[in-house]
Structure formats: C-alpha cells, structure tokens
Design a protein around this motif. Structure first.
Motif, PDB file in Angstrom:
ATOM      1  N   ASN A   1       0.812  -1.222   0.000  1.00  0.00           N
ATOM      2  CA  ASN A   1       0.000   0.000   0.000  1.00  0.00           C
ATOM      3  C   ASN A   1       0.846   1.273   0.000  1.00  0.00           C
ATOM      4  N   LYS A   2       2.179   1.122  -0.022  1.00  0.00           N
ATOM      5  CA  LYS A   2       3.066   2.269  -0.222  1.00  0.00           C
ATOM      6  C   LYS A   2       3.591   2.215  -1.652  1.00  0.00           C
ATOM      7  N   HIS A   3       3.824   3.387  -2.241  1.00  0.00           N
ATOM      8  CA  HIS A   3       4.200   3.431  -3.647  1.00  0.00           C
ATOM      9  C   HIS A   3       5.531   4.166  -3.826  1.00  0.00           C
ATOM     10  N   ALA A   4       6.373   3.628  -4.706  1.00  0.00           N
ATOM     11  CA  ALA A   4       7.656   4.245  -5.018  1.00  0.00           C
ATOM     12  C   ALA A   4       7.805   4.348  -6.530  1.00  0.00           C
ATOM     13  N   LEU A   5       8.179   5.535  -6.993  1.00  0.00           N
ATOM     14  CA  LEU A   5       8.444   5.797  -8.405  1.00  0.00           C
ATOM     15  C   LEU A   5       9.957   5.827  -8.597  1.00  0.00           C
TER      16      LEU A   5
ATOM     17  N   VAL B   1       5.578  14.143 -11.891  1.00  0.00           N
ATOM     18  CA  VAL B   1       4.381  14.565 -11.146  1.00  0.00           C
ATOM     19  C   VAL B   1       3.155  13.816 -11.659  1.00  0.00           C
ATOM     20  N   GLY B   2       3.032  13.706 -12.984  1.00  0.00           N
ATOM     21  CA  GLY B   2       1.895  12.999 -13.552  1.00  0.00           C
ATOM     22  C   GLY B   2       1.872  11.529 -13.178  1.00  0.00           C
ATOM     23  N   LEU B   3       3.037  10.888 -13.215  1.00  0.00           N
ATOM     24  CA  LEU B   3       3.124   9.480 -12.830  1.00  0.00           C
ATOM     25  C   LEU B   3       2.800   9.302 -11.349  1.00  0.00           C
ATOM     26  N   ALA B   4       3.335  10.189 -10.516  1.00  0.00           N
ATOM     27  CA  ALA B   4       3.072  10.102  -9.077  1.00  0.00           C
ATOM     28  C   ALA B   4       1.584  10.260  -8.788  1.00  0.00           C
ATOM     29  N   THR B   5       0.939  11.163  -9.505  1.00  0.00           N
ATOM     30  CA  THR B   5      -0.491  11.373  -9.312  1.00  0.00           C
ATOM     31  C   THR B   5      -1.283  10.118  -9.664  1.00  0.00           C
ATOM     32  N   ARG B   6      -0.871   9.476 -10.756  1.00  0.00           N
ATOM     33  CA  ARG B   6      -1.579   8.261 -11.187  1.00  0.00           C
ATOM     34  C   ARG B   6      -1.361   7.101 -10.222  1.00  0.00           C
ATOM     35  N   ILE B   7      -0.116   6.846  -9.853  1.00  0.00           N
ATOM     36  CA  ILE B   7       0.148   5.649  -9.042  1.00  0.00           C
ATOM     37  C   ILE B   7      -0.251   5.849  -7.588  1.00  0.00           C
TER      38      ILE B   7
ATOM     39  N   GLY C   1      -3.639  10.236  -5.740  1.00  0.00           N
ATOM     40  CA  GLY C   1      -3.828  11.464  -4.974  1.00  0.00           C
ATOM     41  C   GLY C   1      -3.006  11.567  -3.715  1.00  0.00           C
ATOM     42  N   SER C   2      -2.481  10.453  -3.218  1.00  0.00           N
ATOM     43  CA  SER C   2      -1.647  10.474  -2.010  1.00  0.00           C
ATOM     44  C   SER C   2      -0.177  10.624  -2.400  1.00  0.00           C
TER      45      SER C   2
ATOM     46  N   ARG D   1       3.210  16.169  -3.945  1.00  0.00           N
ATOM     47  CA  ARG D   1       3.027  14.863  -4.580  1.00  0.00           C
ATOM     48  C   ARG D   1       3.999  13.814  -4.052  1.00  0.00           C
ATOM     49  N   PHE D   2       4.997  14.255  -3.265  1.00  0.00           N
ATOM     50  CA  PHE D   2       6.069  13.345  -2.878  1.00  0.00           C
ATOM     51  C   PHE D   2       6.280  13.349  -1.367  1.00  0.00           C
TER      52      PHE D   2
END
Length: 302
Positions: free
Chosen positions: A25-29, A84-90, A93-94, A118-119
């Motif tokens: 449930n945590k996301h990393a780009l 920013v766009g990728l972070a928003t998608r993955i 919103g968090s 976003r980060f």
C-alpha cells in the motif's frame, strides 16, 4: 523476489512502459538515467516490494517502448511534469516516494520543486540538483573534463553515428569510465543497448542533453521555465543523496554543494570505491540506505 509486471501508464501526454513490482500500500516511483533503462532498478524494486511497497519503474520519455513527445520537448521541466503525472496516477492522490538516478535524479529534484505535495520522500543517486551540477562544470577543477560528452552531444547527427558504432559499444565504454574498477552486469548492458537501438530511443536520450544546455528554438519558454523553477523553488521534500567517491562522471564535491537547494538539509552518503551507479555497484548497502530513509520519521544529515 516479487515478480515484475509490465504495465503502461499515461501521464503528461506520454505512454510510459513501466515495470510494476510488489503489491503493497506504499508506492515508489523509480526513474533511471543515461545510458540506462527501467531494469536498472530491478533489485531495488524487489527489495522495497518485500517491505510493503508497490514499485513503478518506467522507461523515461523517448526510451522505447515508452512513447516520444509529439512536440520533441525533452527539457527538465517536462521530465518533472512526467514525474508529477506518474506520481499522481500511481498514488491516487496520495504522496509517493521517488528515487532517481542521473537524469532520473534531475527529474526527481525538479518534480519535488514543482509539486512537493506529490512526494513524501525522495532519493537522488549520483547527481545533485541540476543548477549545482551545471555550476560545478565551471567551478570544480576536473568536472569540465568529466562532462566532455555534454558538449559533444550538442552536435547534430555525429553523436548518434558515433554511439551506434560497433553495436553501441559506447554504452559499455562509458559505464567503465564512469564506474572505474567495477564490471557492470553484461546482461543489463545488453538490455540497455537493446533499448537505445530501438526506434528513435538514442536520439531521444541525446535530446535530454541538447535541451538542457541550450533549450531549442521550438521550446524556449520551457527552457526558461526550467531555469526559473530550479533557481526559485527550494526543495521541501525530505531527501537522501547517495554518490560514489570514485564517480568518473560527477565530482562528489558537487553533491555536497547541492545541499543548498533544500529547505532542510538532505542526508548525504558518499560511498568509498564507488562510481556512478551506486545502486548497482553496492546494491545491499544502497538498498538498506534507501529503505532506512523511506521509513524514517525525521530526516537527518549523516
């Protein structure tokens, strides 16, 4: 290690081909540099997946099979907007965590300056924020020699021709120069050569350098916006910077100078006998450092 799934995500007008690893449930780009591709983060992605992350490692814009921008713009402000766009998608919103190496680090710093909300946490590998790297070329003895390729890549057509020679042997050669004394994984170098030999990937990769140095007649406003952003906005995201003391591409002194780009001092860790690819040269150490930073409550300076 968690299995990798290939997925496509559309963001900022680009269709990004990503490796998706994990289901936490945590996301990393995870953003790669040059000359490289998304597989550079396979080991880190597996490590983070094991501690509860879903990791997303895209090929950057123009690196096939990720699409190329219709307007031909590869400047840092666009890379930041991609992130920013990728972070928003993955993240749905968090805020997400972001790791960048080389050009991926340049994109990461600019994205954190552009949209810090976003980060959650950031990690830069082998590069300080772009304005401090640019300044170091003129002010740190030897950095101009290290950065010879940036000037060479400004030439039309000739760099593509030279890099393509002997099956893109340039890739193996530049890695050996940037990480002296270390033998890069042959399988990964073959993957990078395949990426850069597909479609217009090589021209796209070189366009990053051409846009960063001089902008373009077609996109002068983007070039000015990049410069203004990096000079105006300090980075307000807790950040770890990892570099190699034997880096043949970036003098580690420029990393120490880069701490001035932040509202709070970033953690800085420089590794002995390490070159330009610390996440591959010392994967166990770097993975531990990154995991420690991502799971800390309060940022600190080493």
């Amino acid at each position: 290690m968690s299995p990798s799934e290939t997925v496509y995500i559309s963001a900022n007008g680009i269709d990004f081909c990503c490796n998706k690893v994990g289901s936490g449930n945590k996301h990393a780009l995870l953003l790669h540099g040059f000359p490289d591709n998304r597989h550079t983060f396979d080991r880190l992605a597996g490590y983070l997946a094991a501690i509860g992350y879903t990791c997303w490692a895209p090929n950057m814009r123009g690196y096939a099979p990720t699409s190329s921008p219709a307007n031909g713009d590869y400047q840092i402000i666009q890379l930041a907007q991609d992130a920013v766009g990728l972070a928003t998608r993955i993240g749905d919103g968090s805020p997400v965590d972001i790791v960048g190496h080389d050009w991926g680090a340049a994109a990461m710093y600019a994205a954190c300056a552009l949209e810090p909300g976003r980060f959650r946490r950031a990690v830069g590998l082998a590069l300080p924020p772009a304005q401090y790297f640019a300044n170091s070329i003129a002010s740190i003895p030897g950095q101009a020699r290290r950065s010879w390729y940036i000037g060479f890549f400004q030439l039309p057509a000739v760099p593509e021709m030279m890099v393509k020679r002997r099956g893109l042997a340039f890739v193996d050669w530049i890695w050996s120069k940037w990480s002296p004394g270390w033998t890069a994984p042959a399988e990964h170098l073959a993957s990078v050569r395949e990426t850069l030999s597909t479609g217009r990937s090589l021209s796209a990769a070189l366009a990053y350098y051409r846009g960063a140095l001089r902008g373009s007649a077609r996109h002068p406003s983007s070039f000015r916006a990049t410069s203004a952003l990096l000079l105006r906005n300090k980075i307000d995201v807790p950040t770890l910077i990892i570099g190699g003391k034997s880096d043949g591409c970036v003098d580690p002194r420029s990393i120490n100078r880069g701490v001035r780009a932040f509202t709070m001092p970033p953690r800085v860790h420089l590794i002995d006998n390490c070159g330009h690819f610390p996440h591959l040269e010392f994967p166990d150490l770097v993975n531990d450092l990154i995991a420690d930073h991502l799971q800390m409550d309060i940022a600190h300076v080493d």
